[in-house]
Write a protein that holds these residues in place. Sequence first.
Motif: not given
Length: 73
Positions: A23-35
């Motif tokens: 999840v952390y790595l995903y957010l490093t690429t998108t910066r923000t995301a919904t559940l």
Amino acid sequence: MSIRASPTAPMPDELASPRAKLVYLYLTTTRTATLDELQNGLGLPKMSLYTIVRTLRERDLVEQEGDTVTLSN
């Protein structure tokens, strides 16, 4: 403690769970995301995501407003 993710930044030491790291790595690429975006993008059950996001929030790695999760600065 603030960790800014970049291609050369290490994974935060306090993340032991492979799913939390994902999840952390995903957010490093998108910066923000919904559940929903995290669920669809990672294929993780939403109930697991609630627990993971809570853990990331407790470690000040992400912020959450409603269903939107943002990587902390």
